[in-house]
Scaffold this active site. Structure first.
Site, PDB file in Angstrom:
ATOM      1  N   PRO A   1       0.857  -1.322  -0.155  1.00 32.06           N
ATOM      2  CA  PRO A   1      -0.099  -0.001  -0.086  1.00 32.06           C
ATOM      3  C   PRO A   1       0.704   1.269  -0.024  1.00 32.06           C
ATOM      4  O   PRO A   1       0.661   2.475  -0.641  1.00 32.06           O
ATOM      5  CB  PRO A   1      -0.763  -0.166   1.238  1.00 32.06           C
ATOM      6  CG  PRO A   1      -0.912  -1.612   1.426  1.00 32.06           C
ATOM      7  CD  PRO A   1       0.302  -2.208   0.915  1.00 32.06           C
TER       8      PRO A   1
ATOM      9  N   GLN B   1     -12.972   7.493 -30.612  1.00 29.85           N
ATOM     10  CA  GLN B   1     -13.062   8.624 -31.428  1.00 29.85           C
ATOM     11  C   GLN B   1     -13.711   8.232 -32.730  1.00 29.85           C
ATOM     12  O   GLN B   1     -14.655   8.799 -33.215  1.00 29.85           O
ATOM     13  CB  GLN B   1     -11.872   9.718 -31.525  1.00 29.85           C
ATOM     14  CG  GLN B   1     -12.372  10.812 -32.086  1.00 29.85           C
ATOM     15  CD  GLN B   1     -12.949  11.907 -30.866  1.00 29.85           C
ATOM     16  OE1 GLN B   1     -12.901  11.403 -29.841  1.00 29.85           O
ATOM     17  NE2 GLN B   1     -13.667  12.831 -31.431  1.00 29.85           N
TER      18      GLN B   1
ATOM     19  N   GLU C   1       3.545  -3.107 -13.669  1.00 30.33           N
ATOM     20  CA  GLU C   1       5.103  -3.306 -14.088  1.00 30.33           C
ATOM     21  C   GLU C   1       5.693  -2.173 -14.289  1.00 30.33           C
ATOM     22  O   GLU C   1       6.550  -2.072 -14.991  1.00 30.33           O
ATOM     23  CB  GLU C   1       5.094  -4.370 -15.125  1.00 30.33           C
ATOM     24  CG  GLU C   1       4.545  -5.612 -14.675  1.00 30.33           C
ATOM     25  CD  GLU C   1       5.185  -6.807 -15.512  1.00 30.33           C
ATOM     26  OE1 GLU C   1       6.232  -6.702 -15.847  1.00 30.33           O
ATOM     27  OE2 GLU C   1       4.413  -8.162 -15.573  1.00 30.33           O
TER      28      GLU C   1
END
Ligand code: COS
Length: 382
Positions: free
Chosen positions: A128, A335, A362
């Protein structure tokens, strides 16, 4: 001499992986994305046909595939579904440090487990309060006799809920920063609790959990390599796995690009297919450049790895460029689809959500830039 011709074996592998992605992954990908359910049946099939554990040494039952071939497979798998693909590929991340530094006994036991049946292993590095800053980790491993006792919490652990063993990084010398971290192979056991399964924006078929180690006993023989050398092992592992992640980003981008190119030829506005409008043509052109350029950088980093050349620079360049390109290409694909791109009846919004994690896991794109800048300005002596 530079030659981009794939070998017959590589062409066969690509075809096999593509067929698997088309027939076994795409038909279920959007269902697993919607409900965040676990694709065990796809993982089992991937293992059966030999699309898992690509680089495992034949000594331990693997195929020992080169990294370039691995990249070719991973692009196709991510084209199918990068969420399921992440779960299929994550054993490679857990196994790499074991291959690099594990004892013969550890390799036989734990790498053998992966090749004998469709078992999973997880790489437990992030905490964390220690994401990009790996050296800031707090998980502790204290040696007591012939065991280490592990305590601490890890987060964002891919496949953590389904893993049979974990590669865990913990501080063995808390005052020494990156030089006080060791790596261990830890069996799944009662002292490891799964605290939370994450409800993610994308790659929703992959399993991502937080877990806690409560006085977990690890045999001293499960130390990978030397004590306090775990940080380097983690960095060497990421050098090996980032080309594969970059390939997955290429696969996501290619999937979105193909969908947008096809749609632009069907969708009519102002009396012609939108592909006839220069505004759309330029989007499609830039998407194709990004897909192909990202693949080339990725293949270079894998080729360097296969040829014993340091790829710290090229693997970060490939991961940075491919991940950011995937985000741009998938956003542009939405888009091209216009309002339809924003709804779940069409495939491209999933590609866009899935692409975002490529800039995060990663090593974020910012961490890749740090590595690139260091390697360019003050190259590490290897
Ligand atoms: N291969 C081998 N050794 C390496 C290496 C590599 N690619 N990169 C660094 N090292 C070594 C250095 O040579 C140095 O060795 P010494 O202790 O002998 O001096 C040591 O590792 C520490 O290196 P450095 O000082 O560069 O470490 P930093 O703490 O500054 O961190 C970054 C470097 C930021 C690049 C690293 O923490 C990192 O990659 N963070 C991102 C982690 C990540 O990707 N997390 C995602 C979760 S993993 S799925």
């Amino acid at each position: 001499m530079v030659d981009f011709t794939l070998t017959d074996e590589q062409k066969d592998l690509r075809e096999m992986a593509h067929n698997f992605a088309e027939k076994e992954m795409r038909p279920v990908a959007w269902k697993h994305d919607k409900d965040g359910s676990w694709p065990q049946e796809v993982i089992d099939k991937a293992w059966e046909v030999g699309l898992m554990n690509n680089h495992l040494n034949p000594k331990y039952g693997g195929t020992g595939l080169d990294y370039l071939s691995g990249c070719i497979i991973e692009e196709e798998i991510a084209w199918g579904c990068s969420g399921i693909g992440t779960s299929i590929g994550a054993n490679g991340l857990a196994a790499a440090p074991v291959e690099l530094g594990g004892s013969e006994e550890t390799k036989k036991k734990y790498l053998g487990m992966l090749s004998e049946s469709p078992k999973l292993a997880s790489f437990a590095l992030t905490e964390p309060d220690a994401g990009s800053d790996v050296a800031g980790m707090k998980t502790r491993a204290v040696k007591k006799g012939d065991k280490y006792i592990l305590n601490g919490s890890k987060c964002f652990i891919t496949n953590g809920e389904h893993a049979d063993w974990y590669t865990v990084y913990a501080k063995t010398d808390p005052d020494s920063g990156s030089r006080g971290i060791s790596a261990f192979v830890v069996d799944r056991q009662d002292g490891i609790t799964i605290d939370k399964k994450e409800d993610k924006m994308g790659q929703r078929a992959s399993n991502t959990v937080s877990l806690t180690f409560n006085d977990v006993e690890v045999p001293a023989g499960n130390l990978i390599g030397e004590e306090n050398k775990g940080f380097k092992l983690a960095m060497m592992t990421l050098d090996r796995t980032r080309p594969g992640v970059a390939s997955m980003a290429v696969g996501i981008a290619r999937g979105a690009f193909e969908a947008a190119a096809d749609y632009s030829k069907e969708r009519q506005q102002f009396g012609v297919p939108i592909a006839m409008h220069q505004a759309i043509q330029f989007l499609i052109a830039d998407m194709s450049v990004k897909v192909d350029a990202a693949r080339l950088l990725t293949w270079l980093s894998a080729w360097q790895l296969d040829n014993g050349i340091s790829n710290t620079l090229s693997s970060s360049q490939a991961k940075r460029f491919a991940a950011d390109s995937a985000m741009e290409v998938t956003t542009d694909a939405v888009q091209v689809f216009g309002g339809y791109g924003y709804i779940k009846d069409y495939p491209v919004e999933k590609f866009m959500r899935d692409a975002k994690i490529m800039q995060l896991y990663e090593g974020t794109s910012q961490i890749q830039r740090m590595v690139i800048a260091r390697e360019v300005l003050m190259p590490r002596q290897v």
